[in-house]
Design a protein around this motif. Sequence first.
Motif, PDB file in Angstrom:
ATOM      1  N   LEU A  50      -6.586-106.562  92.781  1.00  0.00           N
ATOM      2  CA  LEU A  50      -6.765-105.126  93.014  1.00  0.00           C
ATOM      3  C   LEU A  50      -7.464-104.532  91.797  1.00  0.00           C
ATOM      4  CD1 LEU A  50      -3.345-104.020  94.579  1.00  0.00           C
ATOM      5  CD2 LEU A  50      -5.525-104.339  95.748  1.00  0.00           C
ATOM      6  N   TRP A  69      -7.769-101.192  90.883  1.00  0.00           N
ATOM      7  CA  TRP A  69      -7.045-100.112  90.218  1.00  0.00           C
ATOM      8  C   TRP A  69      -6.010 -99.536  91.172  1.00  0.00           C
ATOM      9  CZ3 TRP A  69      -7.373 -95.634  92.939  1.00  0.00           C
ATOM     10  CH2 TRP A  69      -8.474 -95.485  93.801  1.00  0.00           C
ATOM     11  N   ALA A  70      -5.128 -98.727  90.621  1.00  0.00           N
ATOM     12  CA  ALA A  70      -4.137 -97.980  91.419  1.00  0.00           C
ATOM     13  C   ALA A  70      -3.757 -96.724  90.641  1.00  0.00           C
ATOM     14  CB  ALA A  70      -2.896 -98.822  91.708  1.00  0.00           C
ATOM     15  N   CYS A 121      -5.184-101.404  85.981  1.00  0.00           N
ATOM     16  CA  CYS A 121      -6.571-101.759  86.262  1.00  0.00           C
ATOM     17  C   CYS A 121      -6.672-103.290  86.272  1.00  0.00           C
ATOM     18  CB  CYS A 121      -7.528-101.185  85.218  1.00  0.00           C
ATOM     19  SG  CYS A 121      -7.727 -99.400  85.289  1.00  0.00           S
ATOM     20  N   THR A 153      -5.001 -97.237  95.931  1.00  0.00           N
ATOM     21  CA  THR A 153      -5.453 -98.480  95.313  1.00  0.00           C
ATOM     22  C   THR A 153      -6.704 -98.953  96.046  1.00  0.00           C
ATOM     23  OG1 THR A 153      -4.779-100.696  94.615  1.00  0.00           O
ATOM     24  CG2 THR A 153      -4.037 -99.958  96.788  1.00  0.00           C
ATOM     25  N   GLN A 154      -7.421 -99.862  95.413  1.00  0.00           N
ATOM     26  CA  GLN A 154      -8.692-100.306  95.983  1.00  0.00           C
ATOM     27  C   GLN A 154      -9.041-101.709  95.508  1.00  0.00           C
ATOM     28  OE1 GLN A 154     -12.146 -98.112  94.711  1.00  0.00           O
ATOM     29  NE2 GLN A 154     -13.296 -98.569  96.574  1.00  0.00           N
TER      30      GLN A 154
END
Length: 401
Positions: A49, A51-52, A102, A143-144
């Motif tokens: 992932l 970031w969140a 991150c 998140t992405q």
Amino acid sequence: MIEIVAKLVREQTPVFLCGESVELFISFTNPSLAEHRIAQSNNDILENLAWATGQIHCYRSSTDTDKPTDYSQIFSAETALNASSHGQGNVVLATEPKILFCDLRLAVGESKSYLFKEVLPMSSPPTYRGIGIKYFYKLTIATQRVGSKVQILRVPIRVLSLPTVIRSDDVPALCNETNEELAPTNPFLEKRKTETKLEIALHHLQNITARRRPNFYLISNKRGRVGRFCLFKPVYKLGEDIVGTLDFTCRTVRCVQVSVTLQCEEILLSKQSKGGATPKSTDDSSNSSQQTAEVSGKIMNFTKHHEVCVGLLQTQMILPVPLHVTPSFSTPLVDVRWRLHFEFVTSTSESLTPLHVDENNWQAPVDIPIETMVWNLPITLYPTSPMQILQQSGKHSLIIK
């Protein structure tokens, strides 16, 4: 595949006061799957992932014809870290996004947990689900993955607003300063810290809701006096009982029955400029060149007390205030007020002749000429401690495939 599970630290209730700190545990897990093979490379097994972030959003939805909010204007410095808010309503309040991590990499069966903590602003509107307008809060976890769209997990909470302290005289000292001066000094004890705005507001709330100030009202119509009503105090907290007494000894008009209903009055307001044009802005910010006017009022009924009082000289009413309602509050778009709605059914005849009288029984007449009188008494409702509103917050999950 990654599973996101969010849970409030306060498990007893998802209710918070303005000025309180909201804490949320978020765990990111890469669950063990049978289809993973040992021959696969390490890069295929790891889940990544980019970031969140965590934020608190307050949304407003209404039944009017306002245009949707332009989110590019709200987030002038639009970045990937800002959580998307499309489809929820107009954003009234949005805290600054806090970065949880991150570049998170999780192996199969691995889990990482993070704590999101944010303070609710004191000027926030309360959670309100009315007829024409609604305010609601969400904890937004965004998140992405690299090259993928933003995934969002929303955790609903309920927010109660606190009364504004206008005068310092309304808030007595939290401790007795005289006793402190007379007590022997101890150099090993820490000095008393300055009270926070939340502590002052809570003490002010306790002070104004604990005062008993009986108010007497003489109820009369065009024919004469119906009775006298006594309300022990005009302000109440959620969960309290509204207690009042009715005295018919001073009457000149006979009261047949009485009903009292706790009502919420929702008054929608419109902003009109001095020239009569409607402003284009749809947010809650006020403008000095605008005038606020009442548009419409909606009435919602809650608890009710009904009693037949033909042969009574005195009676009392008890109306419990529900814990799920919203206390009195006001914004530039809506004014929510509370009142007691009375309906007195009085007899137009001077005397009621019973049909049958004996030593033990009395039977009322079959046909009585009556008329109804309506009276509204405004009251004020304040919030209570969130720990008195018990409701399991539960877990909220999101699966990213």
